[in-house]
Motif scaffolding. Structure first.
Motif, PDB file in Angstrom:
ATOM      1  N   THR A 105      40.156  39.508  43.200  1.00  0.00           N
ATOM      2  CA  THR A 105      40.414  39.955  41.396  1.00  0.00           C
ATOM      3  C   THR A 105      41.071  41.000  41.512  1.00  0.00           C
ATOM      4  O   THR A 105      40.640  41.949  41.916  1.00  0.00           O
ATOM      5  CB  THR A 105      38.879  39.354  40.661  1.00  0.00           C
ATOM      6  N   PHE A 107      42.013  43.686  37.375  1.00  0.00           N
ATOM      7  CA  PHE A 107      42.664  43.643  36.746  1.00  0.00           C
ATOM      8  C   PHE A 107      42.746  45.248  35.885  1.00  0.00           C
ATOM      9  O   PHE A 107      42.596  46.197  36.751  1.00  0.00           O
ATOM     10  CB  PHE A 107      41.339  44.432  34.994  1.00  0.00           C
ATOM     11  N   LYS A 108      44.589  45.047  35.354  1.00  0.00           N
ATOM     12  CA  LYS A 108      45.240  46.582  35.267  1.00  0.00           C
ATOM     13  C   LYS A 108      45.804  46.724  33.734  1.00  0.00           C
ATOM     14  O   LYS A 108      45.921  45.358  33.146  1.00  0.00           O
ATOM     15  CB  LYS A 108      46.317  45.935  35.515  1.00  0.00           C
ATOM     16  N   GLN A 163      43.924  40.137  35.359  1.00  0.00           N
ATOM     17  CA  GLN A 163      43.669  40.483  33.785  1.00  0.00           C
ATOM     18  C   GLN A 163      44.747  41.314  33.636  1.00  0.00           C
ATOM     19  O   GLN A 163      44.382  42.364  34.584  1.00  0.00           O
ATOM     20  CB  GLN A 163      42.565  40.603  33.802  1.00  0.00           C
ATOM     21  N   ASP A 215      42.584  50.817  37.091  1.00  0.00           N
ATOM     22  CA  ASP A 215      42.245  49.474  37.480  1.00  0.00           C
ATOM     23  C   ASP A 215      40.909  49.352  38.519  1.00  0.00           C
ATOM     24  O   ASP A 215      40.850  49.950  38.626  1.00  0.00           O
ATOM     25  CB  ASP A 215      43.661  49.244  38.562  1.00  0.00           C
ATOM     26  N   ASP A 251      34.065  48.798  35.954  1.00  0.00           N
ATOM     27  CA  ASP A 251      33.785  47.211  35.443  1.00  0.00           C
ATOM     28  C   ASP A 251      33.138  47.598  33.649  1.00  0.00           C
ATOM     29  O   ASP A 251      33.046  46.193  33.343  1.00  0.00           O
ATOM     30  CB  ASP A 251      33.004  46.120  36.676  1.00  0.00           C
ATOM     31  N   ARG A 254      35.680  47.620  31.061  1.00  0.00           N
ATOM     32  CA  ARG A 254      36.804  46.416  31.621  1.00  0.00           C
ATOM     33  C   ARG A 254      36.209  45.674  30.428  1.00  0.00           C
ATOM     34  O   ARG A 254      37.154  45.285  30.057  1.00  0.00           O
ATOM     35  CB  ARG A 254      36.923  45.801  32.542  1.00  0.00           C
ATOM     36  N   TRP A 258      38.009  44.425  27.265  1.00  0.00           N
ATOM     37  CA  TRP A 258      38.666  43.060  26.970  1.00  0.00           C
ATOM     38  C   TRP A 258      37.883  42.226  26.149  1.00  0.00           C
ATOM     39  O   TRP A 258      38.800  41.247  25.794  1.00  0.00           O
ATOM     40  CB  TRP A 258      38.112  42.583  28.669  1.00  0.00           C
TER      41      TRP A 258
END
Length: 277
Positions: A105, A107-108, A163, A215, A251, A254, A258
């Motif tokens: 998993t 996220f960037k 993501q 990230d 996180d 994030r 998001w």
């Protein structure tokens, strides 16, 4: 900074990846380096770290470059002394490429540029030339590395959860530079968004400078991934952060970003001039 656990994972996965690319068995590599097969198996499994004195020979046996061997040596020495690995943008770029290949998993987010793996070649040579003032040689080298990362992510068979969050500013700037490239890049982003496991959203509104690019990498369901970490950078340095409290903080950011962002499948920026008026 990349802590010792991250450096240890980097070393064992670099050995594994290089060995498999060479088509060699663990015994063959061990024989070339004059160590026992069990010792080498322990290195790849992460049960023990490869000693610094063997790193260059191991890297050569696995077909790795001198640059990669040098980074492995730095990571090995840091692991032995329980020290953090010196932050280095090139080292961290190699680490991210490896993480994109094996983490389950990630996220960037970038508020001002299209994330690297999603960039078209024309974007690399037009937009980044303007943004970074890169030379032709730097652009060529950067594109080969970036294109390889994108291909690796695209060809993964285990369907990681990915993501990508893009600041609308990046799209507005691109549209001003080239309407034709904007349309091509948007079509490419939507193609990526149709890939199973991949989600792309657009973040509207201003973003604080301190949160404009980071990230988050998590293990997910991948058995080969390393410890969770956050990647972030500034003008002259970059960090791999594996402190649990700081990862949790990023996180949380994030999740908040998001939740407020717009799915690219329904994003339409035709009204942006009206909103800016």
């Amino acid at each position: 900074m990349a802590e010792k656990e991250l450096g240890s994972w980097f070393n064992r996965m670099m050995l594994r990846k290089g060995r498999l690319a060479q088509g060699k068995t663990q015994r063959q590599v061990a024989d070339e380096v004059l160590i026992s097969t069990d010792s080498y198996r322990d290195y790849e499994a992460g049960r023990t770290g490869a000693p610094g004195k063997n790193i260059k020979a191991l890297a050569e046996a696995c077909g790795l470059s001198k640059e990669e061997a040098n980074f492995m040596l730095i990571a090995a020495l840091a692991h032995k002394s329980s020290a953090a690995v010196e932050a280095d943008m090139r080292f961290n770029a190699l680490y991210l490429a490896l993480a994109e290949e094996y983490y389950g998993t990630f996220f960037k987010f970038d508020a001002n540029l299209i994330p690297g793996p999603l960039q078209l070649q024309e974007y690399q040579y037009i937009v980044l030339r303007l943004a970074e003032g890169a030379t032709e040689e730097q652009l060529d080298r950067g594109w080969l590395f970036k294109d390889g990362r994108a291909e690796t992510i695209w060809n993964r068979l285990d369907r990681p959860t990915i993501q990508f969050l893009i600041g609308e500013t990046a799209l507005h700037q691109l549209r001003e530079i080239s309407a034709e490239l904007y349309q091509a890049q948007m079509a490419y982003l939507r193609r990526w968004s149709r890939k199973p496991g991949v989600s792309i959203r657009i973040q509207r509104g201003p973003i604080p400078a301190r949160l404009s690019s980071f990230d988050v990498y998590m293990q997910g369901e991948s058995e080969l991934s390393g410890p969770p970490f956050v990647y972030t950078e500034i003008a002259d340095s970059s960090w791999l952060i594996d402190d649990p409290a700081r990862i949790a903080s990023y996180d949380g950011i994030r999740k908040n970003l998001w939740k407020k962002a717009i799915r690219i499948e329904v994003y339409n920026d035709d009204d942006w001039r009206d909103r800016l008026a």
